[in-house]
Design a protein around this motif. Structure first.
Motif, PDB file in Angstrom:
ATOM      1  N   GLY A 153     -16.865   2.170  11.892  1.00 24.61           N
ATOM      2  CA  GLY A 153     -16.875   3.049  13.065  1.00 24.61           C
ATOM      3  C   GLY A 153     -15.794   4.113  13.019  1.00 24.61           C
ATOM      4  N   GLN A 154     -15.691   4.827  14.127  1.00 23.80           N
ATOM      5  CA  GLN A 154     -14.677   5.881  14.212  1.00 23.80           C
ATOM      6  C   GLN A 154     -13.271   5.286  14.062  1.00 23.80           C
ATOM      7  OE1 GLN A 154     -13.484   9.749  16.867  1.00 23.80           O
ATOM      8  NE2 GLN A 154     -14.412   8.073  17.986  1.00 23.80           N
ATOM      9  N   SER A 155     -13.048   4.126  14.686  1.00 25.57           N
ATOM     10  CA  SER A 155     -11.690   3.549  14.651  1.00 25.57           C
ATOM     11  C   SER A 155     -11.308   3.165  13.222  1.00 25.57           C
ATOM     12  CB  SER A 155     -11.595   2.340  15.588  1.00 25.57           C
ATOM     13  OG  SER A 155     -12.286   1.227  15.031  1.00 25.57           O
ATOM     14  N   ASP A 177      -8.197  15.034  13.845  1.00 25.76           N
ATOM     15  CA  ASP A 177      -8.633  15.972  14.882  1.00 25.76           C
ATOM     16  C   ASP A 177      -8.502  17.399  14.336  1.00 25.76           C
ATOM     17  OD1 ASP A 177      -5.864  16.564  14.996  1.00 25.76           O
ATOM     18  OD2 ASP A 177      -5.584  14.982  16.472  1.00 25.76           O
ATOM     19  N   GLU A 178      -8.838  18.377  15.150  1.00 20.74           N
ATOM     20  CA  GLU A 178      -8.793  19.776  14.693  1.00 20.74           C
ATOM     21  C   GLU A 178      -7.388  20.172  14.241  1.00 20.74           C
ATOM     22  OE1 GLU A 178     -11.116  21.932  14.016  1.00 20.74           O
ATOM     23  OE2 GLU A 178     -12.880  20.966  14.894  1.00 20.74           O
ATOM     24  N   GLU A 179      -6.379  19.633  14.901  1.00 21.69           N
ATOM     25  CA  GLU A 179      -5.000  19.947  14.537  1.00 21.69           C
ATOM     26  C   GLU A 179      -4.704  19.465  13.106  1.00 21.69           C
ATOM     27  OE1 GLU A 179      -3.060  21.843  16.348  1.00 21.69           O
ATOM     28  OE2 GLU A 179      -1.448  21.701  14.857  1.00 21.69           O
ATOM     29  N   ASP A 210     -20.741  11.351  20.029  1.00 22.93           N
ATOM     30  CA  ASP A 210     -20.697  12.724  20.544  1.00 22.93           C
ATOM     31  C   ASP A 210     -19.324  13.022  21.118  1.00 22.93           C
ATOM     32  OD1 ASP A 210     -23.224  13.317  19.819  1.00 22.93           O
ATOM     33  OD2 ASP A 210     -24.144  12.905  21.784  1.00 22.93           O
ATOM     34  N   GLY A 211     -18.799  14.180  20.801  1.00 20.95           N
ATOM     35  CA  GLY A 211     -17.506  14.586  21.342  1.00 20.95           C
ATOM     36  C   GLY A 211     -16.310  13.944  20.665  1.00 20.95           C
ATOM     37  N   ALA A 212     -16.546  13.209  19.576  1.00 26.22           N
ATOM     38  CA  ALA A 212     -15.434  12.562  18.867  1.00 26.22           C
ATOM     39  C   ALA A 212     -14.477  13.608  18.321  1.00 26.22           C
ATOM     40  CB  ALA A 212     -15.985  11.715  17.724  1.00 26.22           C
ATOM     41  N   GLU A 213     -13.185  13.312  18.406  1.00 25.97           N
ATOM     42  CA  GLU A 213     -12.232  14.290  17.859  1.00 25.97           C
ATOM     43  C   GLU A 213     -12.056  14.133  16.352  1.00 25.97           C
ATOM     44  OE1 GLU A 213      -8.402  13.957  19.665  1.00 25.97           O
ATOM     45  OE2 GLU A 213      -8.246  11.793  19.325  1.00 25.97           O
TER      46      GLU A 213
END
Ligand SMILES: [Zn+2]
Length: 397
Positions: A153-155, A177-179, A210-213
């Protein structure tokens, strides 16, 4: 000042003066030695500043999938003295080859999430000791974008990114993330700056919520990939793209692989390192629209695995020399050679370990556990796959 004191003072001045004369003599001697015969010292200094900078080179090694099935981490567990995992046995026959390169690159097929238990197919997770061993034997660059990136998963992916962040290595393909994404992964060796892009086509049907960073670089998002490759080309001498693509278990690249290779080349990639099919695929140069010859390695197969068919025991290692020419201000691939790497295991998937194909023997091949499914497996079998798939010009010295 007493007489004795004055004499001592005088002697001190004499010895300092003598020392100074010695030093001056030595300095003038060494200047004469560096001056060309019959030449003048001043001319030498001028020549040095005008001297053209010699080209500089870097040796890169790229290998395929580090695919850690349960038998591999279980054997590592049994070999550990402290109840942890000792992966050194699996890689010790290949470690010198990895360490010899200036930059060694690998696709880390299985994530390393330190907060979760090790797991095997179909949703892998590998112990931290695996990653530690990879760094120890000399890998410098890790691709994290592949069809197993989201196995936990994401984690799981986030924990894996943090694990690699804490290491003194470069990793690409996935970002917190984007940073985090803003910084293009790079390294500089011998004055040549490399930028890395990692991406995957398959994701095993898994996706980020959806919306995951968190950012996982996907081949389907061509706009993002194009922007990334172009940005990487702006800030570096050479862009290396690690791409997970193609169809499993086939030696033939798909039309999509050819199409995407051409696009990546046109966007600014200089070397494209392909993985995922678990078997080797051809190597070729693709001409970019700006005339550059871009090295494309369609698949390097498995670096290690406990898969169960003969062709999957053979992986590739690409030895690439990159040279920067200060006169033309161009950095190019000046040599590219393919050598084989063999995953060996004994009967019942025991003692999984890798060898350089050049070190592998007919005796070992005869004892390979994979002969239970692939009876024709032999040293000749392995060598014939290499010569069938890889163009002659990438073989040999
Ligand atoms: Zn894969």
């Amino acid at each position: 000042m007493g007489c004795e004191k004055m004499r001592r003072h005088f002697r001190k001045i004499i010895s300092i003066a003598a020392l100074l004369v010695c030093v001056m003599l030595l300095v003038s001697c060494s200047i004469n030695q560096t001056a060309p015969a019959g030449g003048e010292v001043e001319t030498t200094a001028e020549q040095t500043t005008e001297q053209r900078k010699e080209p500089t080179s870097v040796n890169i090694l790229a290998v395929g999938d580090n695919l850690i099935h349960a038998v591999i981490y279980n054997q590592a567990n049994r070999r550990s003295a402290n109840g942890g995992y000792d992966f050194s046995y699996a890689y010790e026959n290949i470690a010198d080859t990895i360490a010899a390169a200036d930059i060694s690159i690998i696709n880390q097929e299985t994530i390393i999430d330190p907060t979760k238990a090790p797991a095997t197919y179909p949703c892998f997770n590998s112990p931290v000791e695996l990653g530690d061993e990879m760094v120890k034997i000399g890998f410098d660059v890790f691709n994290l974008a592949n069809n197993h990136s989201l196995d936990k998963g994401q984690s799981g992916l986030r924990e894996a990114i943090k694990y690699w962040d804490a290491k003194d290595v470069v990793h690409c393909g996935a970002y917190l993330d984007e940073e985090d994404y803003k910084t293009i992964p790079t390294n500089t060796v011998n004055d040549i700056k490399f930028a890395y892009v990692g991406l995957t086509e398959p994701t095993n049907g898994l996706s980020l919520p959806d919306g995951a960073e968190t950012i996982l670089m996907l081949g389907a998002d061509e706009e993002r990939i194009e922007a990334r490759v172009k940005a990487a080309a702006e800030i570096s001498d050479m862009v290396i793209v690690n791409i997970h693509w193609g169809v499993e278990y086939t030696h033939t690249p798909t039309d999509r692989q050819h199409e995407l290779a051409q696009k990546l080349a046109d966007w600014g990639a200089d070397i494209i390192v392909g993985t995922h099919p678990h078997v080797i695929q051809p190597v070729e140069y693709v001409k970019a629209t700006d005339g550059r010859d871009v090295l494309v390695i369609y698949s390097l197969g498995n670096f290690i695995s406990a898969q169960d068919r003969g062709p999957r025991m053979l992986g590739g290692m690409m030895h690439i020399t990159v040279t920067k020419d200060y006169e033309t201000e161009k950095t190019t691939v000046t040599n590219a050679k393919f050598t084989g790497v063999v995953t060996h295991y004994d009967a019942g998937f025991s003692n999984v370990r890798v060898y350089n194909l050049s070190d592998y023997t007919a005796e070992l091949a005869n004892k390979h556990g994979v002969r239970s499914t692939t009876p024709s497996f032999s040293l000749e079998y392995l060598n014939s796959i290499v010569t069938d798939v890889i163009d002659e010009k990438f073989l040999g010295e």
